[in-house]
Design an enzyme around this catalytic site. Structure first.
Site, PDB file in Angstrom:
ATOM      1  CG  ASP A  12      -9.751 -66.690 -29.410  1.00 28.78           C
ATOM      2  OD1 ASP A  12      -9.404 -67.242 -28.359  1.00 28.78           O
ATOM      3  OD2 ASP A  12      -9.139 -66.822 -30.477  1.00 28.78           O
ATOM      4  CG  ASN A  65      -6.137 -69.806 -41.131  1.00 24.82           C
ATOM      5  OD1 ASN A  65      -5.613 -69.473 -40.068  1.00 24.82           O
ATOM      6  ND2 ASN A  65      -7.443 -69.801 -41.310  1.00 24.82           N
ATOM      7  CG  HIS A  90      -6.479 -68.214 -37.075  1.00 24.46           C
ATOM      8  ND1 HIS A  90      -7.443 -69.180 -37.319  1.00 24.46           N
ATOM      9  CD2 HIS A  90      -5.830 -68.653 -35.967  1.00 24.46           C
ATOM     10  CE1 HIS A  90      -7.359 -70.128 -36.410  1.00 24.46           C
ATOM     11  NE2 HIS A  90      -6.392 -69.833 -35.576  1.00 24.46           N
ATOM     12  CD  GLU A 145     -10.329 -68.269 -39.206  1.00 24.49           C
ATOM     13  OE1 GLU A 145      -9.099 -68.324 -39.427  1.00 24.49           O
ATOM     14  OE2 GLU A 145     -10.951 -69.219 -38.709  1.00 24.49           O
TER      15      GLU A 145
END
Ligand code: F6R
Length: 249
Positions: free
Chosen positions: A74, A143, A145, A150
């Site tokens: 990413d 979280n 991810h 997400e």
């Protein structure tokens, strides 16, 4: 300690350093076994120690990066490559500038692209044209991810442009001058892109990720916990420290 969930093997290591050594051995084994491997790289704090170990192996003549093709997970969007917080800069700084890698075989989603969608399609095409990823290195967000996929109502498909969660922007603000400087978007391999990798090595450290790690590997498979998709992959090795692994039994 090693645990075997069938498709997921888990190494629970004493500390961050041992985690980094173990993960580097898995990457080195892949590259030594197939010198032209296609390797998916991750950024963030977690893999930094592993990259240091890989540099050591390279300098000691025990590992050559000269044949590999690299694809990063990413990149923030938009961001200049010259920005010290870009993942392009991070990879050069933490690994690529220190090993004998062929600079023409490095691929990172282009944070300077004018058309994000076109860049995502082109990036996915390059991965496919390379023959697909042999080994994908992953960290995991607080979280759950992976990449910048997400929590959501559905798993993402291929490389796409996403809006970062407020919690991710806050978590990553530590690398920037202020939270306002963190880009709100990113280009990321999708969950499907990641799942197509032939092997995955997941690195997780620290107590604050213990609960989400347990949810990811042992809980329900749900896009609310993106890393839970890994339970459906055939060949995952999770290398974690004992703080992160404390609920894994
Ligand atoms: C990085 C990436 C992210 C990070 C995750 C954990 O390329 O895709 O999923 O792996 O945000 O980041 P750290 O390691 O900084 O806690």
């Amino acid at each position: 300690m090693k645990k075997d969930l069938g498709n997921i093997k888990i190494y629970i290591m004493d500390d961050y350093e041992q985690m980094s050594v173990q993960a580097s051995a898995i990457v080195a084994e892949q590259i030594n076994g197939k010198p032209d491997s296609v390797i998916g790289f991750a950024t963030g704090s977690t893999p930094v120690g592993m990259y240091k170990e890989l540099i050591k192996l390279n300098k000691a003549g025990k590992l050559s990066f000269s044949g590999i093709i690299a694809f990063n997970l990413d990149e923030y969007f938009p961001i200049k490559k010259s920005n010290a917080q870009s993942y392009d800069y991070f990879m050069k700084d933490n690994l690529f500038n220190h090993v004998n890698i062929d600079k023409s075989k490095l691929n990172i989603p282009d944070g300077e692209a004018t058309d994000a969608q076109a860049e995502c399609i082109a990036y996915e095409g390059k991965i496919k044209a390379s023959g697909g990823i042999d080994l994908q290195i992953l960290g995991m967000g607080n979280n759950g991810h992976i990449g910048f996929n997400e929590p959501a109502d559905a798993f993402t498909n291929m490389t796409n442009c996403i809006t970062l969660d407020k919690s991710t922007i806050e978590a990553n603000a530590r690398f920037f001058q202020s939270v306002n400087e963190v880009p709100i978007k990113a280009l990321t391999m999708g969950i499907k892109t990641i799942m197509l990798a032939r092997k995955i090595v997941l690195l997780v450290n620290g107590e604050k990720k213990a609960k989400i790690l347990k949810d990811s590997l042992l809980g329900n498979i749900t896009p609310k916990v993106p890393a839970s998709a890994l339970q459906l992959h055939q060949n995952v090795v999770a290398v974690v420290d004992k703080e992160a692994g404390k609920y894994l039994g």
